[in-house]
Design a protein around this motif. Sequence first.
Motif, PDB file in Angstrom:
ATOM      1  N   LYS A   1      -0.524   4.714   0.115  1.00 25.92           N
ATOM      2  CA  LYS A   1      -1.761   5.346   1.332  1.00 25.92           C
ATOM      3  C   LYS A   1      -0.889   5.959   2.345  1.00 25.92           C
ATOM      4  CE  LYS A   1      -5.553   3.097  -0.403  1.00 25.92           C
ATOM      5  NZ  LYS A   1      -5.972   4.172  -0.674  1.00 25.92           N
TER       6      LYS A   1
ATOM      7  N   GLN B   1      -6.138  -2.518   5.073  1.00 28.76           N
ATOM      8  CA  GLN B   1      -5.305  -1.448   5.104  1.00 28.76           C
ATOM      9  C   GLN B   1      -3.845  -1.082   6.353  1.00 28.76           C
ATOM     10  OE1 GLN B   1      -7.767   1.584   2.316  1.00 28.76           O
ATOM     11  NE2 GLN B   1      -6.634  -0.129   0.464  1.00 28.76           N
TER      12      GLN B   1
ATOM     13  N   LEU C   1      -8.322   4.943   6.348  1.00 23.01           N
ATOM     14  CA  LEU C   1      -8.230   3.621   5.151  1.00 23.01           C
ATOM     15  C   LEU C   1      -8.865   1.766   5.555  1.00 23.01           C
ATOM     16  CD1 LEU C   1      -4.413   3.854   6.494  1.00 23.01           C
ATOM     17  CD2 LEU C   1      -5.042   3.850   4.305  1.00 23.01           C
TER      18      LEU C   1
ATOM     19  N   ILE D   1       1.039  -1.215  -0.231  1.00 18.49           N
ATOM     20  CA  ILE D   1      -0.247  -0.136   0.031  1.00 18.49           C
ATOM     21  C   ILE D   1       0.859   0.808   0.270  1.00 18.49           C
ATOM     22  CG2 ILE D   1      -2.257  -0.959   0.906  1.00 18.49           C
ATOM     23  CD1 ILE D   1      -1.359  -0.056   3.523  1.00 18.49           C
TER      24      ILE D   1
ATOM     25  N   ARG E   1      -2.172  -3.961   7.758  1.00 13.19           N
ATOM     26  CA  ARG E   1      -1.291  -3.944   6.813  1.00 13.19           C
ATOM     27  C   ARG E   1      -0.177  -2.870   7.418  1.00 13.19           C
ATOM     28  NH1 ARG E   1      -2.582  -4.595   0.767  1.00 13.19           N
ATOM     29  NH2 ARG E   1      -4.586  -3.467   1.708  1.00 13.19           N
TER      30      ARG E   1
END
Length: 248
Positions: free
Chosen positions: A135, A147, A143, A132, A150
């Motif tokens: 991001k 996400q 998010l 990602i 992660r």
Amino acid sequence: MSATQAMVRVRDLNKSFGDVHVLKDVSLDIEQGKTMVVIGPSGSGKSTLLRCLNLLETIDSGTIEFDGQDITHLGPQAFTARRDIGMVFQNFELFAHLTALENIVLAPVQVKGIAKAESLATARALLEKVRIPEKADFYPDELSGGQQQRVAIARALAMKPKMMLYDEPTSALDPEMIKEVLDVIQDLSRDGMTSVVVTHEMAFARRVADQVVFMEAGRVIDFTSTSEFFGGTSSERAKRFLDQILHH
């Protein structure tokens, strides 16, 4: 197993909360560079085992050796050992007022004293690793759950741990987000990160784990290779558990 292979050696671990005996004489070896999956019914002591490994709980008796050092009763020094053990929780536990990048950079700068520029470069590389990179400047509430988890994994990796512990990392996620988090954990396992994963995801366990620990009522019932566990040589109790999970 030779001492060189075991990143962690747990012997006769006992832990109670009040009158509840949560871990009973737990012994196991976690091999360096391998992935161990811990499964079992709710309340079997899986999460408590992880918290003991990470020195978030003090144990009543037994020993924990990590990377050749007895870490059982470190007291205030536990903090130093804990820096080498990354932990990822069910609920992400990100700082809401910091961006993804800032969440990852915080500990290396404040705890390890790593220069900000170096930490930022590492953090961007880790966001790439957990798939990602775009991001970086988003806040947690912008998010998805997958996400956020992660980012939490990247944050743990930023401390360059020798071992990663995951406590049901997908249990708070929607089904479509589970795969993206498990794929990242699988990538890290393939790269040789010593990992312990508490999970209910049996397909993932079968695909990624080198060893399976099956726990019930605070005891280790099975501790075996993945192929043996899923190949039908596990205990009757484990077979019933698998049958329940796989057919519901």
